[in-house]
Design a protein around this motif. Structure first.
Motif, PDB file in Angstrom:
ATOM      1  N   ILE A 224       0.843  -1.204   0.000  1.00  0.00           N
ATOM      2  CA  ILE A 224       0.000   0.000   0.000  1.00  0.00           C
ATOM      3  C   ILE A 224       0.875   1.249   0.000  1.00  0.00           C
ATOM      4  O   ILE A 224       0.588   2.223  -0.713  1.00  0.00           O
ATOM      5  N   PHE A 225       1.944   1.232   0.781  1.00  0.00           N
ATOM      6  CA  PHE A 225       2.858   2.379   0.832  1.00  0.00           C
ATOM      7  C   PHE A 225       3.435   2.682  -0.544  1.00  0.00           C
ATOM      8  O   PHE A 225       3.445   3.837  -0.987  1.00  0.00           O
TER       9      PHE A 225
ATOM     10  N   LEU B 193      -1.741   7.010   4.583  1.00  0.00           N
ATOM     11  CA  LEU B 193      -1.586   5.652   5.105  1.00  0.00           C
ATOM     12  C   LEU B 193      -2.291   5.522   6.455  1.00  0.00           C
ATOM     13  O   LEU B 193      -2.877   4.477   6.757  1.00  0.00           O
ATOM     14  N   ARG B 194      -2.251   6.575   7.263  1.00  0.00           N
ATOM     15  CA  ARG B 194      -2.965   6.557   8.541  1.00  0.00           C
ATOM     16  C   ARG B 194      -4.478   6.440   8.308  1.00  0.00           C
ATOM     17  O   ARG B 194      -5.174   5.714   9.026  1.00  0.00           O
ATOM     18  N   GLN B 195      -4.982   7.140   7.291  1.00  0.00           N
ATOM     19  CA  GLN B 195      -6.407   7.050   6.974  1.00  0.00           C
ATOM     20  C   GLN B 195      -6.770   5.659   6.472  1.00  0.00           C
ATOM     21  O   GLN B 195      -7.845   5.139   6.781  1.00  0.00           O
TER      22      GLN B 195
ATOM     23  N   GLN C 189       5.986   0.021  11.013  1.00  0.00           N
ATOM     24  CA  GLN C 189       5.931   0.582  12.364  1.00  0.00           C
ATOM     25  C   GLN C 189       4.890   1.683  12.454  1.00  0.00           C
ATOM     26  O   GLN C 189       4.146   1.780  13.443  1.00  0.00           O
ATOM     27  N   PHE C 190       4.842   2.525  11.453  1.00  0.00           N
ATOM     28  CA  PHE C 190       3.866   3.620  11.433  1.00  0.00           C
ATOM     29  C   PHE C 190       2.445   3.075  11.455  1.00  0.00           C
ATOM     30  O   PHE C 190       1.574   3.586  12.179  1.00  0.00           O
ATOM     31  N   PHE C 191       2.207   2.031  10.686  1.00  0.00           N
ATOM     32  CA  PHE C 191       0.854   1.503  10.504  1.00  0.00           C
ATOM     33  C   PHE C 191       0.288   0.917  11.788  1.00  0.00           C
ATOM     34  O   PHE C 191      -0.918   1.001  12.040  1.00  0.00           O
ATOM     35  N   VAL C 192       1.129   0.322  12.600  1.00  0.00           N
ATOM     36  CA  VAL C 192       0.643  -0.388  13.797  1.00  0.00           C
ATOM     37  C   VAL C 192       0.867   0.388  15.087  1.00  0.00           C
ATOM     38  O   VAL C 192       0.609  -0.129  16.172  1.00  0.00           O
TER      39      VAL C 192
END
Length: 417
Positions: A193-194, A231-233, A394-397
């Motif tokens: 996705i990134f 990505l946060r959304q 790491q950002f995603f979780v």
């Protein structure tokens, strides 16, 4: 549509019939294709090689997307016992060529005009300097969205044309009792996705600067922060049960209507087809949404190692010719779910998703929007690709900020230089 079981049976019978009674020379091929569909596709190569009078000695090492296979190769080379040929992903073939252990295929390439059939963006992964060191058999596209048509219809939504539309669809889908996006928490699934967001938000040129050139200004830019913001959304579209979920399980959630969409490469298509579903009727396939549609590619190629046996060298030549044979590429990719690596072949009898991918690949080659998928090693070298994957995961979780993610990305890339 041919089923995998039927393909296995048919190709196995044909393979057995085609093998000479006393094959004088076998070529050992090291690869990591071990699933049913992969074995069925590979049988098309085996039987074509048998028709040339050479046997196939199978050395399959599954696991870790080829990582286990690379470990096996290192041991073989250290013992002075290389295989005749090997399947490569990303920079693997180039790296081994730099070690001086691979032979070039220049004479065969010149005689058959192979380079003219290979997309320019692919050549850096199969050509080292002036030497063609591997031949590509297929091309997967990574930046696909797979959607359950009935689920979208139930929520009263059509194919999203932008990431904003895709994200906004979450409320409608949840109101209809449907999970908006199916996925797992494996780093590579997140990086798929990134990769798509970097190209879709920043455009192909930004993707090249950030993911291939590793330009620090691009890595630290507001556009990269926007990638992480989006990505946060996207994280908000995923159910809480995504921990430890395999990609194929997520695909199954879309197939049965539990989830509406999945962002995944076209290897997921085989899961839909195996259930008898039809594109356009039961499921939709479309590129991740962007003003400039990119084609993020992955290829599998075969390279040949230097050996002291003249008969094995001839078998290597035969295998290279088989891999680049138009009929073999057609038959292999019909089963594998990918499209031919050769750009001069027709896909008129492939499914609609393959036809769409083939057309968008041609357009992307012309527009400069054909991009190597970083997740699977077709952008920067692996040590840099790993940084992107680690930071995105790491950002995603976690609740990391986009600013912190960008700084971690810059620091990680600089440390890996």
């Amino acid at each position: 549509m041919i089923t995998i079981r039927k393909a296995l049976t048919t190709t196995a019978m044909a393979f057995a019939a085609a093998i000479p009674a006393h094959a004088e020379t076998k070529i050992e091929v090291l690869h990591h294709w071990v699933s049913e569909s992969e074995v069925a596709a590979l049988n098309t190569v085996r039987e074509a090689l048998a028709a040339k009078g050479y046997g196939w000695q199978d050395s399959a090492v599954g696991g870790m997307s080829g990582g286990n296979m690379q470990q096996a190769l290192r041991s073989r080379l250290a013992a002075g016992n290389p295989p005749g040929a090997m399947q490569f992903l990303g920079w693997e073939g180039i790296d081994w060529s730099n070690e001086g252990v691979m032979r070039d295929l220049n004479a065969l390439a010149a005689a058959n005009d192979w380079e003219a059939t290979i997309a320019p963006q692919v050549l850096p992964f199969v050509k080292n300097g002036v030497n063609l060191i591997a031949v590509p058999i297929n091309m997967h596209r990574q930046n696909w969205v797979w959607a359950n048509k009935a689920a979208l219809d139930k929520a009263g939504m059509s194919q999203p044309k932008t990431w904003a539309e895709l994200i906004e669809s979450g409320e409608k889908l949840r109101a209809a009792g449907i999970i908006p996006l199916a996925m797992g928490d494996e780093p590579w699934q997140i990086q798929v996705i990134f990769d798509a967001l970097v190209a879709d938000i920043g455009g192909p040129d930004f993707y090249k600067k950030a993911m291939i050139d590793l330009d620090e200004e691009a890595l630290a830019s507001d556009q990269m922060k926007q990638v992480f913001d989006t990505l946060r959304q996207v994280r908000g579209l995923v159910d809480d049960g995504f921990t430890g979920r395999d990609w194929a399980v997520a695909t199954g959630m879309v197939i049965d209507g539990q989830a509406a969409m999945q962002v995944m490469g076209d290897w997921a298509k085989g899961e839909f087809l195996a259930k008898g579903q039809k594109p356009g009727q039961d499921f939709l396939c479309f590129a991740t949404p962007s003003e400039t549609t990119s084609f993020q590619f992955i290829i599998d190629s075969f390279g040949m190692f230097k050996v002291n046996d003249e008969n094995v060298t001839k078998a290597q030549d035969a295998l290279a010719e088989v891999v680049m044979d138009p009929k073999v590429q057609h038959d292999f990719n019909m089963i594998k779910g990918s499209i031919p690596a050769r750009t001069d072949l027709s896909v008129d009898d492939f499914d609609d998703c393959a036809k769409l991918g083939f057309a968008e690949r041609a357009a992307a080659i012309e527009s400069g929007a054909m991009l190597g998928a970083a997740t699977h090693g077709f952008a920067a070298q692996p040590q840099f690709s790993a940084v992107f994957g680690d930071v995105a995961a790491q950002f995603f979780v976690t609740d990391m900020s986009s600013e912190d993610a960008v700084q971690m990305l810059v620091d990680g890339i600089n440390n890996a230089r």
